[in-house]
Design an enzyme around this catalytic site. Sequence first.
Site, PDB file in Angstrom:
ATOM      1  N   ASP A 356       0.833  -1.198   0.000  1.00  0.00           N
ATOM      2  CA  ASP A 356       0.000   0.000   0.000  1.00  0.00           C
ATOM      3  C   ASP A 356       0.874   1.257   0.000  1.00  0.00           C
ATOM      4  OD1 ASP A 356      -2.713   1.151   0.292  1.00  0.00           O
ATOM      5  OD2 ASP A 356      -1.967   1.828   2.238  1.00  0.00           O
ATOM      6  N   GLU A 393       1.721  -0.257  -5.045  1.00  0.00           N
ATOM      7  CA  GLU A 393       0.550   0.537  -5.397  1.00  0.00           C
ATOM      8  C   GLU A 393       0.983   1.965  -5.727  1.00  0.00           C
ATOM      9  OE1 GLU A 393      -3.528   2.517  -3.557  1.00  0.00           O
ATOM     10  OE2 GLU A 393      -1.668   2.339  -2.411  1.00  0.00           O
TER      11      GLU A 393
END
Length: 630
Positions: A356, A393
Site C-alpha cells: 500500500d 501501489e
Amino acid sequence: MSPITASPIADLSSAAASGQRLLHWQIAPYLVQSNHSYLVTLLLHSSLNAKQVFLRAEPDNEEYLLPMTLTSAGAGDWLSYQAELPLNPAEPTTVYCFKVVTEDNQLWLDAAGESPHMPMREQSFKIVVGIAPPAWVPQQVFYQVFVERFNNGDPTCDMAKGAYQVRHQGPVKAKPWGEPIDGDNPNTEFYGGDLVGVKNKLDYLQSLGVTALYLNPVFTSPSVHKYDIEDYENVDLNFGGNQALAALTDDMHQRGMKILLDAVFNHCSDTHPWFNRWGTQDSIGAYQGKHSPYYDYFTFMDPNNPDSEFCWQGSKVIPVLNLGHPELKAYFFDAPGAITRRWMQPPYNVDGWRVDVIHMMGEGPHADNNAKVLGQMRQAIKETNPEGYFLGEHFFENTRWTQGELEDGAMNYYGFALPLRAFLAKQDVNYHPHQLSAEQFDAWLRQTRSRTPYATQLCQLNLLDTHDTARFFTLLNEDEGLMKLAAVLLMTYPGVPCIYYGDETGMVGGNDPYNRACFDWDEAHWNHSLWQHYQQMIALRQQTPALQAGAYHTLYAEGDGFVFARFDAEQCCVIAINRSVDRPLTMALTADFMAALSKAGQWSLLVGEGINKDGVITLPATGFAVWDLS
C-alpha cells in the site's frame, strides 16, 4: 553471429499501418542472450535506403556506435540487421537504441518509436541483468477480493452488533448480507465476509478462470477496510483468524493458485498498541507521551502536542510509521521472523505482497530514503522466496520504481487504467471530463511502455477498477458493449490482468464506499452475457502464450478504432476494437501489411464479430475481434 531467417513474426511486423520503418522487440528472435552479451536484431524497411546502421550502446556510460551487419533480405521489403550488445558491468541496467544514417539524414529507434534525433536515455530499450520478476506472474489472471464483502463462510465469526466503538464513529453495526451501505458511517458496517467464505468460492473462481488472488488487508483492525492495522501478527478473528488463512493458502496451492496479501507498513491504526490514542490497549503508546517506548516510531510536529502526529494525508486515524527506526525495520523486514517474511513461510506460504502507498514509505515523514526502505523489503521477500512477487501501489506515474531493482511490477493505474478510463469512460482519475482519441490513447500507452523494461511491463498489474475507484461498469453508465471492450483490453494488453470482485457479474457502484458492496450470489441477478464474456476472454488468454509474454505492436490507432498485435516466435494474435457505440467501423491496415500477412498464414477468428477481407477489418458498433495469424 549467425543469420536469422525470416519468420511469420517478421512478416507480420511489416505493419506499415503504424508508419514505422524501423522495428525491434525485446523477445526472441530479436533479442537473444549469449553469455555476457545479447544478440540484437533490427528490421529495416528497404525504402529507407540506409547507408549505415548502428546499435548505440553505453557499456561504460559513454556512447558506442556499433556497426550492424546485414544478415538477410528478410520478408517482403524488410532487411534484417544484427549486432552484439555488450552489457554494462557497472550496473544491472543496460540501455541501447538504433541509429540509421541515410544519404542526407538519419533516423533513430528507441522504445518510444522513431525519432529524427538521438533519443533521451530514459526512453532507450532496457535490459536488466541478474534481476528478474517472478516467471509465474505473466501467466496469471488475478482477482481482487475485498474480504468483508465477498462471501460469509462462517457465521460463527461474524461481528456482533455493538461489539466495540470505532473511535468517534460509533458502535459497529452487524448488517444482513446485501443490505445497502450507509454512506454516513461505512467503516462501522460489517456484513460477515471472511476467509472461509473465500475458500468456499475457489471452485467458482476457477470456473471463471482465475488463477491468483490479491486480498485487501486481512490483519486485525477496527474498520471494515482494515488499512488501519492494530495487530500485524494475527489475522482478524472476524475473518476467521490465522487458521483460516492457513487453510485458504493450503487449498489454493494444492489447486496451483497463487495469493498476495496487502502490506500496510507505511502507517498503522491509532488503536495499535504502539500509538494507543484511545487508551483501549494495555500499553503506553506514543500518544501517552515521550516516555513511551514507541514514541520514536512516529513523528510529532509539536513534541508537546500528542495530536500533532504526522498522518497519511492528514487522516488522524492512521499515523505514519518511521521506518528508519531500527526496531521497526527489524519488525517488518530484517529479523528472521519479520512480518514480511513470516507470512511467506509455513503454514501460510503466501506468494508475495501488494504494498500500500509504496512510494510514501520512508525513514521519518515525507518518504525519506524511500528506495532504501523498499530495497530492504525486497530483500526480505526474495530471501524468503526468490519467486515472491513484490507489487507496489501507485495511483500515478510509477516508472521511477519499476526499473527492475525495486518492484517486480506496479498496480498499473497510469500505464493502463487511467488511459483506458479516458478512452472509454471519457473522464480522468478525479472524475473530470477527459476524452482521448485512439491516437492519443495509443500515445499515452506507448509513452509509459517506453520507460519500463519489457520484463517488468509483463508483470504490471493491469486493472479496470479497485476498492479505491468507482466501478468501471458504473463509469460507463452500464454500457455492456463498452465494458466488454474493456475486458478484451484487460486480457490482451501487456501486463497481468486483475479483476475486481463482482465486475464479471455486472456489479455497479460509485466511489468508496459504494464500490465495496456485498457480492450478490443470486445468479438470477447476474449479467450472464458479461460473465460469459469474461470467462471466454480469460480462457483465450490462458490458452495463448503470446498474450501472456509476447511482444506488442500497434497496427492502427485512429478515431474510435484501435488494433494491435501480440506475438512470439510461434504465434501471433491481432486484437481490434471499435469504441463507437452507434456505428460500425472499417479499418484498412495498408497494402504493405497485407503483403506480409500473406506469408503469415490465414486469419482465424478466435472471438468477436469482426470481418477481415484482404487486410481491411470491419467491426460493428462497440465491436471487437481477436484473430490468430499463426
